[in-house]
Design an enzyme around this catalytic site. Sequence first.
Site, PDB file in Angstrom:
ATOM      1  N   GLY A 169       0.825  -1.205   0.000  1.00  0.00           N
ATOM      2  CA  GLY A 169       0.000   0.000   0.000  1.00  0.00           C
ATOM      3  C   GLY A 169       0.860   1.256   0.000  1.00  0.00           C
TER       4      GLY A 169
ATOM      5  CG  ASP B 172      -1.733   3.242   3.252  1.00  0.00           C
ATOM      6  OD1 ASP B 172      -1.228   2.319   2.564  1.00  0.00           O
ATOM      7  OD2 ASP B 172      -2.654   3.037   4.067  1.00  0.00           O
ATOM      8  NE  ARG B 173       2.370  -2.077   5.277  1.00  0.00           N
ATOM      9  CZ  ARG B 173       2.654  -3.343   4.950  1.00  0.00           C
ATOM     10  NH1 ARG B 173       1.871  -4.012   4.119  1.00  0.00           N
ATOM     11  NH2 ARG B 173       3.722  -3.912   5.457  1.00  0.00           N
TER      12      ARG B 173
ATOM     13  CG  ASP C 204      -1.059   4.409   9.250  1.00  0.00           C
ATOM     14  OD1 ASP C 204      -1.971   4.895   9.941  1.00  0.00           O
ATOM     15  OD2 ASP C 204      -0.901   4.697   8.052  1.00  0.00           O
TER      16      ASP C 204
ATOM     17  CB  THR D 287      -9.430   1.726   7.796  1.00  0.00           C
ATOM     18  OG1 THR D 287      -9.939   3.050   7.607  1.00  0.00           O
ATOM     19  CG2 THR D 287     -10.519   0.719   7.493  1.00  0.00           C
TER      20      THR D 287
ATOM     21  CB  THR E 180     -22.034  -6.000  26.959  1.00  0.00           C
ATOM     22  OG1 THR E 180     -22.730  -6.993  27.717  1.00  0.00           O
ATOM     23  CG2 THR E 180     -21.701  -6.566  25.582  1.00  0.00           C
TER      24      THR E 180
END
Length: 243
Positions: free
Chosen positions: A92, A94-95, A115, A118, A169
């Site tokens: 990717g 972005d990476r 990072d 998402t 929960t």
Amino acid sequence: MVNESATLFLDCGNTRIKYSHGDDYGVFADLGSLASFVTDGYVCEVVVASVSQQTAEVVGVLWAQGIEAQVATVVDGFAGLRLVYPDVRLLGVDRWLAMLGACQRFPGQDLWVVDAGTALKIDYLTKDSRHQGGSISVGLALAAKSLTGNTAHLPKADLGFSAQLGQDTIGCLNFGIVYGAVALIEQTVQSFGSAKAQVVLTGGDADTLRPHLTKPIIHAPNLVLQGLKYYWRLINELNGDSK
């Protein structure tokens, strides 16, 4: 002649379009906001890093304003950053830009680049800018959505986290999701690479995670965009353009 102050840098992720223009960093709420910003006349050039399905729409918005976007692509060996992937097209952008930005900011150091967006992405770099590999796992919001969307009767996790076992929960969901990410980061850093490696944390969930990380970290909230700017400057140097 290239003018950085008139250049708009876009990091199009899976959930947000982040930008840098001049000294400002921010987020466009939608494509309409991007179009309005571009039509104000302060942008002559746009550089895009995208892992989003919206890439074509973003480029289309820019094209409608008479601006042809320059799209960043992963290049092995760029600025001395050597990648472990046999096929770098599968890494990717972005990476790659986060690693590139970290190498520029912290030269000559072993680095963990984390990072938290998402997806939760972890990459290890040695001090000679060689990528050793990494990890991709589900980010906090996506983990919460997966659990509540696929399990009957579970409430929505709010990702608040007190570092204590849950007593209801929602508290149990928060603990499992957030502490799971914290544990993955810390165990990975502890088990692989140099003990002296610097951990650099970026991404939208960094503020949620960093109070609970026991390892010393540097928070770099705009690391991908900083890597994109570095990429753009070096490309222009290679092309002989002045800034």
